[in-house]
Structure formats: structure tokens, C-alpha cells
Design a protein around this motif. Sequence first.
Motif, short mmCIF file in Angstrom:
data_model
loop_
_atom_site.label_atom_id
_atom_site.label_comp_id
_atom_site.label_asym_id
_atom_site.label_seq_id
_atom_site.Cartn_x
_atom_site.Cartn_y
_atom_site.Cartn_z
N GLN A 12 0.82 -1.21 0.00
CA GLN A 12 0.00 0.00 0.00
C GLN A 12 0.85 1.26 0.00
O GLN A 12 0.64 2.18 -0.78
N THR A 13 1.87 1.31 0.87
CA THR A 13 2.74 2.48 0.94
C THR A 13 4.08 2.13 0.30
O THR A 13 4.76 1.19 0.72
N THR A 14 4.44 2.88 -0.73
CA THR A 14 5.66 2.56 -1.47
C THR A 14 6.90 2.75 -0.62
O THR A 14 7.77 1.88 -0.58
N HIS A 15 7.00 3.88 0.08
CA HIS A 15 8.26 4.19 0.75
C HIS A 15 8.02 5.07 1.96
O HIS A 15 7.18 5.99 1.92
N HIS A 16 8.74 4.77 3.02
CA HIS A 16 8.71 5.59 4.23
C HIS A 16 10.15 5.87 4.65
O HIS A 16 10.98 4.97 4.67
N TRP A 17 10.42 7.12 5.00
CA TRP A 17 11.78 7.54 5.39
C TRP A 17 11.71 8.41 6.63
O TRP A 17 11.07 9.46 6.63
N THR A 18 12.36 7.96 7.71
CA THR A 18 12.55 8.79 8.90
C THR A 18 14.02 9.14 8.97
O THR A 18 14.87 8.24 9.01
N PRO A 19 14.39 10.43 8.96
CA PRO A 19 15.80 10.82 8.87
C PRO A 19 16.64 10.29 10.02
O PRO A 19 16.13 9.95 11.09
N PRO A 20 17.97 10.22 9.81
CA PRO A 20 18.86 9.84 10.91
C PRO A 20 18.77 10.85 12.05
O PRO A 20 18.49 12.03 11.83
N ASN A 21 19.02 10.36 13.26
CA ASN A 21 18.84 11.19 14.46
C ASN A 21 20.16 11.29 15.23
O ASN A 21 20.55 10.35 15.92
N PRO A 22 20.87 12.40 15.11
CA PRO A 22 22.14 12.54 15.84
C PRO A 22 21.97 12.52 17.35
O PRO A 22 22.91 12.13 18.07
N GLN A 23 20.81 12.93 17.87
CA GLN A 23 20.61 12.94 19.32
C GLN A 23 20.54 11.52 19.87
O GLN A 23 21.17 11.19 20.88
N THR A 24 19.76 10.67 19.22
CA THR A 24 19.65 9.28 19.68
C THR A 24 20.71 8.38 19.05
O THR A 24 20.80 7.20 19.40
N GLU B 186 26.44 9.58 10.15
CA GLU B 186 26.78 10.67 11.07
C GLU B 186 27.39 11.87 10.35
O GLU B 186 27.04 13.02 10.62
N LYS B 187 28.30 11.60 9.43
CA LYS B 187 29.05 12.70 8.80
C LYS B 187 28.14 13.66 8.04
O LYS B 187 28.34 14.89 8.09
N TYR B 188 27.13 13.14 7.36
CA TYR B 188 26.25 14.00 6.56
C TYR B 188 24.81 13.93 7.05
O TYR B 188 23.86 14.10 6.26
N ALA B 189 24.64 13.71 8.35
CA ALA B 189 23.27 13.68 8.91
C ALA B 189 22.59 15.03 8.76
O ALA B 189 21.36 15.12 8.71
N HIS B 190 23.38 16.11 8.67
CA HIS B 190 22.83 17.46 8.57
C HIS B 190 22.38 17.80 7.14
O HIS B 190 21.70 18.81 6.92
N ALA B 191 22.78 16.99 6.18
CA ALA B 191 22.60 17.35 4.76
C ALA B 191 21.12 17.43 4.39
O ALA B 191 20.28 16.73 4.93
N GLU B 192 20.85 18.30 3.44
CA GLU B 192 19.52 18.45 2.86
C GLU B 192 18.46 18.65 3.96
O GLU B 192 17.50 17.90 4.07
N ASP B 193 18.71 19.70 4.76
CA ASP B 193 17.78 20.03 5.85
C ASP B 193 17.56 18.84 6.78
O ASP B 193 16.45 18.55 7.21
N SER B 194 18.68 18.14 7.07
CA SER B 194 18.71 17.00 8.01
C SER B 194 17.99 15.77 7.49
O SER B 194 17.66 14.87 8.28
N ARG B 195 17.75 15.70 6.19
CA ARG B 195 17.25 14.44 5.64
C ARG B 195 18.30 13.35 5.79
O ARG B 195 18.00 12.20 6.07
N GLY B 196 19.57 13.73 5.59
CA GLY B 196 20.68 12.82 5.77
C GLY B 196 21.10 12.13 4.49
O GLY B 196 20.26 11.75 3.65
N TRP B 197 22.41 11.98 4.32
CA TRP B 197 22.98 11.26 3.19
C TRP B 197 23.86 10.12 3.68
O TRP B 197 24.45 10.19 4.76
N PHE B 198 23.96 9.10 2.87
CA PHE B 198 24.75 7.91 3.18
C PHE B 198 26.18 8.12 2.70
O PHE B 198 26.42 8.36 1.52
#
Length: 700
Positions: free
Chosen positions: A51-63, A520-532
Motif C-alpha cells: 500500500q505504501t511505497t516508501h517511508h523515510w525517517t531521517p537519521p537522528n544525531p541525538q539518539t 553521522e558525517k552527513y546527517a545534517h545534509a539536505e535540511d537534516s534528511r541525511g545522506w549515506f
Amino acid sequence: MPTTTPRTNQSPYTAQVHTWDTPSEASGDERQRLDFWDQAASLLEWDRPWQTTHHWTPPNPQTRRGPVIRWFEEGKLNAAVNCVDRHVAAGRGSKIALHFEGEPGDRADISYAELKDLVSQAANALQRLGIGHGDRVLIYLPVLVETIVITLACARIGAVHQLVFGGFSAEALRFRVSDTGAKLLVTSDGQYRRGAAVPVKENADAAVTGLTVDEGGSVEHVLVLRRTGSDISWTTDDLNGDGLGRDVWWHDVVDTASTDHEPQFFDAENPLFIMYTSGTTGKPKGLVHSTGGYLTGALYSYLRLFAHPDPDQRDHDVHWCTADLAWVTAHTYEMYGPLAAGATQVIYEGVPNVPHPGRHFEIIQRHRVTSYYTAPTLVRSLMGWFPSGIPSEYDLSSIRLGGTVGEAVNPEAADWLRREVGRDTRDAQGRPALPLVDTWWQSESGSTVLSPLPELREAGLFKPGSVARPLPGWSVEVVDEFGNPSGTDIQGNIVITRPGPSMARGVWGNPERFFTSYWEKYAHAEDSRGWFLAGDGARRDAGGDIWILGRIDDAINVSGHLLSTIEIESALVTHPDVVEAGVAPCYDATTGHAAVAFTVLSAAARERIEGDAAAEEELIQSLRAHVGSVIGPVAKPRTVIPVPEVPKTRSGKIMRRLLTQLHDGDTLGDTTSLQNEPCVPKIKEICEQRSTAPKKEVVS
């Protein structure tokens, strides 16, 4: 993320994926990207649509947690049904699934109908041994039909499989048993290696014996396949009260089981397998891959890169991925991708030069292989074994496509593969024109991320050594330390900004490590969406194509000049005396680091310098000068050290950090994940004898 209605299932036999409308990486249209992956997922057979193609919760530097990645939620499917049952149901049961070639010369052709019976027997046997949904099974076998059978049987009942390279030590196996909490270990009495039968059951015994519950010791049975007839020890202790004993023979519990088995269906996000990465520091990481997303990426990318673009010609395809089954490349392009497509493929148990260096070409000729997917390190070995080219006695005319994987192929090896293996494919001007897919991807991505498309073969457009651009549905960037795009031809870090569905979901038992290693290194990227962060250095050329420059931590900073190890290695292997090279950043009191080159020499060069110190020194200086002329004087290695082999992971990646440790006399990290661990003490001895490492200053 948006909710979508899946398209009607498409047949992988007739799908014209080469002509699909695909999302433009530059457009950034997320709706278009998700529609594409919906279409790709419809190539599979689903018991219940998603039903839902994709779900993304950004990386969380605090946790300190990585992103939550989910694809095709609420959908249910079975990976083994998609790889076997659906083809039999479609009337394709007589089609050959596997051409097996054993190292001693034994062979078997297994149809899809036969494979279905074998997998069903193994699934029944697993359940008899107490294995169920979510249990972990370690598979410690070489490249055999039974290895694929037991792997698919795990998928059929929802057990999580973890394949371990049959050449790994007991220590490496014990770590994986403990880390996964495996309930079953599958092994053999012995394995054939380089013409000899080598016992391996004792490694399995050492891996599980004395392992307490607190240490992850939960193995109840060791399932043993008779392969070589080696004498082995046997443990009859009944560990779970089923009366079978700890050790059980394959022929007693699998071969006697019923061929009738009713498959179960599992959520798309159900874990399918754990894949451990290699490393010279720290413990290997167990990457967890899901079922629906991984299988979608594997099937689509196999069809797009390796299947004939004309579906009417696809039944003539014979695919050969030469990787060991324990490596992720084999999972994707030797098991799940080709089998989900209903393809015919070759699997080969042995090494490429037993009993002679032309063994691969014999197999290509016998089975009329059309796509040959291998590692650059093997191509370089073939170049050394056949300095005058592949003999004309081998009929290689069936080859339609070549491919490389593991690390960036140097242009010389790419040209050689196209010219020699693809010698029957020429353009109008007589130039080599074999399509070559130089794929870049990782255990973490699960399927190919970057590759030239197979139709790209024209001189001037095809760039040997470049991995070109992302496959549809993936997006990458080459960025600096702060996440800004690197300029043209400037080395940066390659990051995945929009992963496909085959991306790993996390690190087994260690969610924080998933964050710290990759996000961790690019967790801030794209308004905190995060990059791998992939861990590889790369550059974009003026045409927008990407070139992989090796691991970030393998770059060498010499007096402020950032040098790529792979560029120096590529320069070395263009010298006629060098078959392979590994360049490592080693300590230098003046420049901070210096390049030290470990070279595997040709037979002629080895013979020339044997016992002749003057000839060896002349060769070393010749190789240093050669690098200087190809790249520039600053890239000259400080020294060149001839070695019998360079240490490599199972994917064929040279372990340059290990070479640094060996040269500088530092404490070695984990070496159990190497494909050729015995070379380590030999290199250590050579380094100690030569004593080329300067003493490090001790600060009091």
C-alpha cells in the motif's frame, strides 16, 4: 511518503525494462522516483500487494540512530517462491536454472522443477530441525547447488540466512555464530581447493564448541553435507531434545524429506539475510537486508544490466557471476536476481587456474555463457597468465556482455577484457565494442548503484574505468567535507542521497554503529534528511561521469598532495612486469605519508630477479620511474616491494590499511575476513626482512 496503488504484476520474462520511462536524477522528482520503483516491484509475485511505497525517517544525531527505511509496506511475498515456484507454475519447469561445475570436474544441470523439489526438501528438513521464522542459519559452504538450495529454503520458511565464505577460519566463523545467535550451522565434511580436498568440519566444530549462551551460543544442530569424503569428528549430543543429535547428515535429513512444501508469505520488510562487511579494524558489521525491497532491486538491476534487451532472445541468456556465494555480489547476481528473472546461469566451485589458467574459458565455451561478471583482480590475473592474449582454441563467441565489480577497474584491465574476452564483438572500424558494465555498489546498497548502461559501447562515449552514472531510482553526489558539490575532476566523497529499496536497513544488533559508520558525517545534509557516506573517494569529469578513486581512508597525503592509491596502482599495472599492485599510505617522518607499492610480478620478472639483488633493484627503480612518468614525480612510490599476493576481501578489494600495518609494524586488525589470509604472514616476513619502514619518533 505517499500511498500508491501497485501496478498489475509484470512478467520478468517479457518486461522491456531497457525501454522503461525512468526518473531523471537531476529532476529530483520524488513522485516520479517512487512510481518507477512501483513498476520495478511489480516484476515480483506478491501474495498481498503493498500500500505504501516508501517511508523515510531521517537519521537522528541525538539518539545516534540511522534512518528508518521502509519499502512496500503491507505487502507480503516469499523470496523463494519468486525465485523458483513461479517459474514452474508458468510452465518453465524444464528450463535449466543452474549449470554446476565442480572443481574436480563433476557437473550437474538443475532445472527449475528440480530446484523446486530440492528447495522444498530442504525447507521441510529445516523445519524438522526446529528452524522457523526469524531464526538465524549460518551457511558455511563453497559454491555448490546445495548452497543455493539451503539458502532458498531459509527464505522459504522465513529464517534469516548468513552465508560464510568456506575458506574463512574457525575464528571468523565463531564470531558470526555468536553475533547472529544462530540456531543452525550448515557445513560440509570438506571442500576442494586448488585441486586438493581440504577438511573444514573441524572449523565448524571449533566455532560452536564451548560457546556459552551468554556468548551467543545457541546452535542446536550442525547439518553436514558430504562433499569430499574427508574423515571428520562427530558429535551425537542431543542439544534440544529432538533425538537427532547435534551433528546430522544432509543425506539423512534433507535428501529423505518430502518434495511437497507449502510456502509461507512474509512482510516486505521481513529480514532476508545478514551480510558481514570486511575490515582490518574493528569487528565486521552485520548488515540486515529486507525481503521485498532487496528482491526488487536485485531483479530490476539484473534485468537492466545483464538480460538481453529483446525479451524474445532472453531464453538464450546464460549468466555467469564468478563471485563466491558468500559475497553480496553473488547474493544479488548469482542467486536472487537471476533466479527471480527465471534465467539460466553457471556456478563454479573452484579457483580460475585449476587445473590450468584457461578453466574459465572452457566453462564459457561449454555452456555458451553470454554475460561474464567478474572482479578486476581476476581480470588482472588473467592478463598475467595470458600475456599474449587468450588462445584462439577457446570459443568465446557467445559472450555478449562483460562486467566488473569489487573495486574500480583500471582502464588497462577494462580494455583487455573487451579486447580478449569480447574478441568477437567489434565495431565498424574493428575496435573492441563488447558492452562492459563496470558496476559500483556495496554490501550496504544491496544492488548496483552506478554503472555504464550495456548499450553504451561507442568509442568516445564509453570510458573504460568510469562507473558512469546512477541507475534509475538512485541518486548520488560527489561532495566535499561539508557536503558541497566537488568541482570538476576534484576528488570528493561519494554519497547516496536517494537510496533504492535494496539498501540495508541497519547493522545487526548495533543500531548506533549503523549511524556512526554511514550517516553521522552527513546527517545534517539536505535540511537534516541525511545522506549515506559510502566511504569511497570519487570525482566527476567534465561530462558528468563518475570515477571511483578508492576508499577515502586509502588516499595518500604526500607533502600536501592528495594522491589516490588506485591511480598509482593503475599506473603500475600498465608496466609489463606487474600483474597486480596494492599501494598503501605508510609513515614518513618528512612528508607525513609516503606511497609504498606491493607488487605481484609476472613469472618472467620473478625469474629475472630471483637471487639477483642488482636486477631486483633495477626493476624497483624502473617501476618507480614508470609511475612518475604516468602520473608525475610526486606519485612515485617511496619503495616497491615484490610479494606473492596482496591481501584481499572476498569482493576482491585490496586491504590497503592492512598493508600499511604490515609495512609499518603496527598491530594488525581483523584478518579473518580475507579471501587469502595465508598471505599475511608471508608479507609480514618480507617487510621485516627488508626493513624499509622508518622508525617513528617517540614523543616522551
